[in-house]
Scaffold this active site. Sequence first.
Site, PDB file in Angstrom:
ATOM      1  N   VAL A   1       0.824  -1.205   0.000  1.00 15.62           N
ATOM      2  CA  VAL A   1       0.000   0.000   0.000  1.00 15.62           C
ATOM      3  C   VAL A   1       0.860   1.258   0.000  1.00 15.62           C
ATOM      4  CG1 VAL A   1      -1.688   1.350   1.303  1.00 15.62           C
ATOM      5  CG2 VAL A   1      -1.941  -1.139   1.130  1.00 15.62           C
TER       6      VAL A   1
ATOM      7  N   ASP B   1      10.255   3.035   6.687  1.00 15.76           N
ATOM      8  CA  ASP B   1       9.931   1.654   7.027  1.00 15.76           C
ATOM      9  C   ASP B   1      10.906   1.187   8.092  1.00 15.76           C
ATOM     10  OD1 ASP B   1       8.162  -0.671   5.363  1.00 15.76           O
ATOM     11  OD2 ASP B   1       9.722  -1.448   6.692  1.00 15.76           O
TER      12      ASP B   1
ATOM     13  N   ARG C   1      14.314  -3.672   3.615  1.00 20.32           N
ATOM     14  CA  ARG C   1      13.365  -3.084   2.673  1.00 20.32           C
ATOM     15  C   ARG C   1      13.843  -1.699   2.224  1.00 20.32           C
ATOM     16  NH1 ARG C   1       9.792  -3.815  -1.329  1.00 20.32           N
ATOM     17  NH2 ARG C   1       7.891  -2.567  -1.148  1.00 20.32           N
TER      18      ARG C   1
ATOM     19  N   THR D   1      -2.354  -4.306   8.967  1.00 17.19           N
ATOM     20  CA  THR D   1      -3.263  -4.566  10.086  1.00 17.19           C
ATOM     21  C   THR D   1      -3.876  -5.943   9.872  1.00 17.19           C
ATOM     22  OG1 THR D   1      -4.905  -3.249   8.871  1.00 17.19           O
ATOM     23  CG2 THR D   1      -3.838  -2.197  10.747  1.00 17.19           C
TER      24      THR D   1
ATOM     25  N   THR E   1      -6.320  -0.547   7.219  1.00 21.91           N
ATOM     26  CA  THR E   1      -7.664  -1.023   7.541  1.00 21.91           C
ATOM     27  C   THR E   1      -7.844  -1.124   9.054  1.00 21.91           C
ATOM     28  OG1 THR E   1      -7.811  -2.310   5.507  1.00 21.91           O
ATOM     29  CG2 THR E   1      -9.268  -2.948   7.309  1.00 21.91           C
TER      30      THR E   1
ATOM     31  N   CYS F   1      -6.974  -8.461   2.586  1.00 19.78           N
ATOM     32  CA  CYS F   1      -8.202  -7.656   2.574  1.00 19.78           C
ATOM     33  C   CYS F   1      -9.452  -8.497   2.817  1.00 19.78           C
ATOM     34  CB  CYS F   1      -8.342  -6.901   1.246  1.00 19.78           C
ATOM     35  SG  CYS F   1      -7.221  -5.497   1.097  1.00 19.78           S
TER      36      CYS F   1
ATOM     37  N   ARG G   1       0.802 -13.329   2.162  1.00 20.49           N
ATOM     38  CA  ARG G   1       0.102 -13.002   3.404  1.00 20.49           C
ATOM     39  C   ARG G   1      -1.263 -13.688   3.458  1.00 20.49           C
ATOM     40  NH1 ARG G   1      -0.047  -6.651   3.265  1.00 20.49           N
ATOM     41  NH2 ARG G   1      -0.400  -7.165   1.071  1.00 20.49           N
TER      42      ARG G   1
END
Length: 432
Positions: A19, A37, A42, A87, A122, A262, A333
């Site tokens: 995202v 981050d 990363r 999240t 979220t 999601c 994920r």
Amino acid sequence: MRNLMTTKRNISVIGMGYVGLPVAVAFGKQRQVIGFDIDDRRVEELTQGRDRTGEVTGEELAATDIRFTSDASDLASADFHIVAVPTPITDAKYPDTRALLEASRTLGGVLKKGDIVVYESTVYPGATEEECLPLLESESGLQGGKDFFIGYSPERINPGDKEHVFTNIIKVVSGQNDEILEIVAGVYESVVTAGVHRAPSIKVAEAAKVIENTQRDVNIALMNELALVFERMGIDTNDVLAAARTKWNFLPFTPGLVGGHCIGIDPYYLSYKATITGHIPDLIIDARNINDGMGAFIASQIIKELILAGSPVRDATITVLGLTFKENVPDIRNTRVVDIIHELREYGTRIQIHDACADAEEVREEYGLTLTALDELAPAECVILCVPHHQYREEGWELIKRCLGKGSGVVYDVKGCLPREQTPDGIVLKRL
């Protein structure tokens, strides 16, 4: 304190994942952006122009002015902070907001008067104001709504989707008051060509996010329940849906595994908050239970077909093609393919896994599973095509026959992408 009404803001994005990185890239094409981050690895790879998620190309990164960092003090140079951290849910299916709260603590340590913090992660309705705001206040010593301000703008990133991207998806925005709402809207309007929708409150924006994916989850659960019913009737669900789709207003949902960050997560955030208010959201919970149970159902069907084919179940070699939560992305994920694997191992089968997109080290760290190269796969009695990556679709039945070794065996096509009419002799094809 600066003039609040200006939308010419210095932007930071906290969280450089699926995202946050596209958000940073969109703004970074226009101005310098702080890309923060906590993962040094990363930060290093992005600084070198590499994105392991595949969402952003090296050329796109090179065309931006993003200062990637893991040093929280660098955030102090920004005055418009966008929080885009994961999240997920806990093993007990409760919201796991640890990363969100830690990001809030980190930001609180650098907040200045006039700063605006917009959350994209979220959450359940109310979390931004009830959980995040107090942390920002306690860490900064400032008062929210007076010294600094918050907003919420739910992410709508769809990993692997090159058509619907951050800049051409309508952005829902909200703010702590009308003035902040207009600032937040103006900042996003500067990069989102599709425009913005101004939600009347932060809670409305939060609720809109969780119901978008809850709606999809419930509809997929209906398709999965139909698949359970039609299997007992000896009817191919794909045939039924192909016929039903000829009606102009039939919704084109299909059965399958529901994972990812999601659809398989957001309903738990909504049901958690609903339960706290005293309402048990039976439909949402039942839909989640149906979808979470599909891995065990598929495994049971495979075991039945092996027995019917006269193949010993114990020590049977089963090849799983595809482990990511969806096709053509490396994102593992909350993949529900692992449910099939764990269930089949309970029967004493030998499982070998190949994935055309996933990172082997991430798979090992996250799930304790080992990926095998295609040319190192042992001949199998059964092949499960779980995730139809481009490579698998292109090679089709030729790949399946090579995996089966003897050219015969059981094939389970979870997404129904193999052409049934071309099923080779000696192969038993099952579809969800």
